[in-house]
Structure formats: C-alpha cells, structure tokens
Enzyme design. Structure first.
Site, PDB file in Angstrom:
ATOM      1  N   HIS A 131      -4.871  -0.393  -0.196  1.00 50.51           N
ATOM      2  CA  HIS A 131      -6.211  -0.403   0.397  1.00 50.51           C
ATOM      3  C   HIS A 131      -6.717   1.019   0.699  1.00 50.51           C
ATOM      4  CE1 HIS A 131      -5.194  -4.660   1.309  1.00 50.51           C
ATOM      5  NE2 HIS A 131      -4.072  -4.200   1.800  1.00 50.51           N
TER       6      HIS A 131
HETATM    7  O1  RIB Z   1      -6.265  -4.897   5.784  1.00 47.47           O
HETATM    8  C1  RIB Z   1      -5.712  -3.727   5.223  1.00 47.47           C
HETATM    9  C2  RIB Z   1      -5.872  -2.584   6.168  1.00 47.47           C
HETATM   10  O2  RIB Z   1      -5.196  -2.881   7.382  1.00 47.47           O
HETATM   11  C3  RIB Z   1      -5.226  -1.286   5.658  1.00 47.47           C
HETATM   12  O3  RIB Z   1      -5.950  -0.202   6.157  1.00 47.47           O
HETATM   13  C4  RIB Z   1      -3.857  -1.323   6.268  1.00 47.47           C
HETATM   14  O4  RIB Z   1      -3.313  -0.020   6.477  1.00 47.47           O
HETATM   15  C5  RIB Z   1      -4.146  -1.941   7.610  1.00 47.47           C
HETATM   16  O5  RIB Z   1      -4.629  -0.921   8.473  1.00 47.47           O
END
Ligand code: RIB
Ligand code: CA
Length: 342
Positions: free
Chosen positions: A263
C-alpha cells in the site's frame, strides 16, 4: 520535491520511506510518527532506525499523539509484527527525536515553506487533523496532499467496509477530508481498491537482492521456518527481507496468498510521479456513526450531495511498472549505500 512524510511504520511504511530516501528527486523535510500499526513511540523508533540503516542525512523525526482524536488506540502487531517491522530486528540508533510534536512539525513546516511541501500520509490521519486544528490554513499552505487510505467500491481490510488507516481514527479522517474541500489541489487518495493490486511476491525480493548486488540471493517461501532470518550481505536488503517475510506470512494466514500488499510504497511512487495513476474526482466523507460502517470512506462520484469534489481518487495504475521502479530505485540505493562492503 520536498515531502513531509506521516507514517505508522509498519512494514509497508518502511518501504515507502526507503523508496523516498532512494529518490534523488525527493527531499524528506520531516517524518511524523503516527500511532497506528504500532504505538507512536515504536513508530518513531522504527523511523530513526531505518534512517540509520540507510545512512541517511539528519532528517527530523517527530513523535505524534499517543492516541486517536476520540477513541482509544488500536494497534495491529499481528499484521506488522511485535515491533512493527515484521521479523526484522533493526539495530538500535543514536539518532534522537525532534523536540517538536508531529502536529507542530506539520504546522511549522508549511508555514515556513508556503506552497512548497507535499504531504504524504500512509498511516492514520490523527496528527494531520491536529495540525489542521492548529492551522486551518494548512490546506492552502501545503503544495499537495497524498493519502494512502480508504476503500472505494471495495471491501475494507479492518471491517467489511473500512480500511485500517481511516478506521483507527475516523474523526481525524473526517476532519481532514472536510478541511481539504476547496483546497487549491485536491488530495490524491490511494485506496485499497488500488493498493491491493500491488502484490509483492518473493520474486520481487530476489530481484531486489540481485539489483543491490547482495549475496547470497535468497528466495523466501511459505515453508521457511519462522526462525529464518535473511543472511544476505546488504543490510538494507537483509532487513527488508525479514520485514516483508512477516507480511507474506500474514497475508497467507488470511488466505490471500504468499504475497504482500504494498500500500504505502505505492502511495510514495504516486507522490513522486502522479502519472503512474489514473484518478477520478469525487467528494469523500467518512462515516462516523454507523453501527456497522464506522470508518468507511464514502465517495460521491456524481455530485449527489451538491458538494465540490475534495479528492482525486486513484482508479487505475500499472502494478508491474511500480515494481520495476521499486526494485530499481531501492536496489540501486542499497548498493550505493553499502556498495563494496556487502
Ligand atoms: O490499510 C493499509 C494501511 O494500513 C497501510 O498504510 C498499512 O501500513 C496500515 O497502516
Ligand atoms: Ca501505514
């Protein structure tokens, strides 16, 4: 590009930090440590440790609020490991925290550099919301905001409809999206619908080691003993391998495959090159009161609410191109930092 990075380091946050440290076109002007994946003090310690491992210049790391605006903190060590960096054991560092809070870092930085700073948030929006309360003009002082958060026409990863960063602190997210209504540039928002298509595989780690000239080149797999720790020579590759393996195990435990959704480094890549993403404008609001839907990002794509769009939501990208950039940039960076030593 001068970037203020706000993270809840975390395994993929770590790769976002490395991606930016590796980018010659990026200058990280400060790092805000936000409670989320793990507690804020652990997030800050992880940030300082990664800066040391990368032999980075002195970059200010500020500690964020201990808890979200209105609810107790919920962390997720089962996803990111006991210390937030998977199986990695980052060496202790002599680097110290900023005397400023994360919110003060936000406010002071945008006031001192009006129109020049791009904010990248890859964790809950607690400290950005606190900064907005202190400086309501922040959306006009910031050059642009990029957020990894939310899920649009896509299931959540924390509740059936809510994504982690938003769900940890829904009040903060609601205040941020409201405050950026009418901002000179709409925030660029990377939701799960896109970031869950950014699937890191063991092959990517192997290629990273090869690109960095790290030996031995290892291929991690689901049958590795939990006690396995990378022995590859380049410290950046070694710690990344140990961190990401935990993420592989986590995704596999949830029947998602032996892979890891990247992500945050994706959001970093889009921050540096928005052309990597196809976006659509929408008006985004955050559900706060739904018994089942609290923390859900709701997007009005067609003006049903009669409000101007306040977000450019990423609706398309090229995952393969992202991994080419990640491996080339971070691999070359790792070799440059440790070169012949490893
Ligand atoms: O949902 C994914 C996000 O939540 C990413 O940024 C992961 O690191 C958590 O913070
Ligand atoms: Ca994160």
């Amino acid at each position: 590009m001068r970037i203020l990075l706000d993270v809840d380091t975390g395994i993929d946050d770590s790769l976002a930090l490395l991606y930016l440290l590796a980018a010659p076109e990026a200058e990280i002007v400060g790092i805000a440590s936000t409670a989320g994946n793990v507690a804020a003090d652990r997030v800050a310690a992880n940030n300082l440790a990664w800066l040391d491992i990368c032999r980075a210049p002195e970059i200010e790391v500020a500690l964020g609020a201990a808890a979200p605006l209105a609810v107790p903190l919920r962390t997720t060590e089962d996803t990111h490991g006991p210390h937030g960096v998977g199986y990695a054991e980052l060496p202790p560092t002599t680097r110290t925290l900023s005397p400023r809070s994360a919110a003060e870092l936000w406010v002071d930085t945008v006031r001192a550099n009006p129109g020049e700073i791009t904010g990248l948030c890859t964790g809950p929006l607690t400290n950005l919301a606190l900064a907005l309360r202190a400086e309501p003009a922040l959306p006009r002082l910031l050059r642009r905001l990029v957020i990894m958060g939310g899920a649009f026409n896509h299931p959540g990863n924390t509740t059936p409809t809510a994504e982690w960063n938003i769900h940890v602190d829904p009040e903060a997210a609601a205040e941020v999206f409201d405050a950026f209504s009418g901002a000179p540039q709409r925030p660029l928002v990377c939701g799960l619908d896109i970031t869950e298509s950014i699937e890191m595989l063991p092959l990517h780690l192997t290629r990273l080691a090869e690109r960095a000239g790290s030996t031995p080149v290892e291929t991690v797999g689901p049958d590795d003993p939990i006690t396995f720790r990378s022995a590859t020579s380049n410290p950046i590759v070694r710690h990344v391998t140990d961190a990401v393996r935990f993420y592989f195990d986590f995704h596999r435990s949830y029947e998602l495959g032996y892979l890891a959704h990247m992500h945050d480094p994706f959001a970093a890549a889009v921050t540096l090159d928005p052309a990597l993403a196809v976006t659509r404008p929408a008006t985004v609001a955050v559900e706060l009161n739904g018994a089942l839907t609290r923390g859900t990002t709701v997007a009005d794509w067609t003006g049903m609410w009669g409000r101007e769009p306040n977000a450019d939501i990423v609706v398309g990208t090229d995952p393969a191109e992202f991994f080419i950039r990640l491996i080339e940039r971070v691999g070359d960076f790792a070799q440059a930092v440790y070169g012949e030593e490893s």
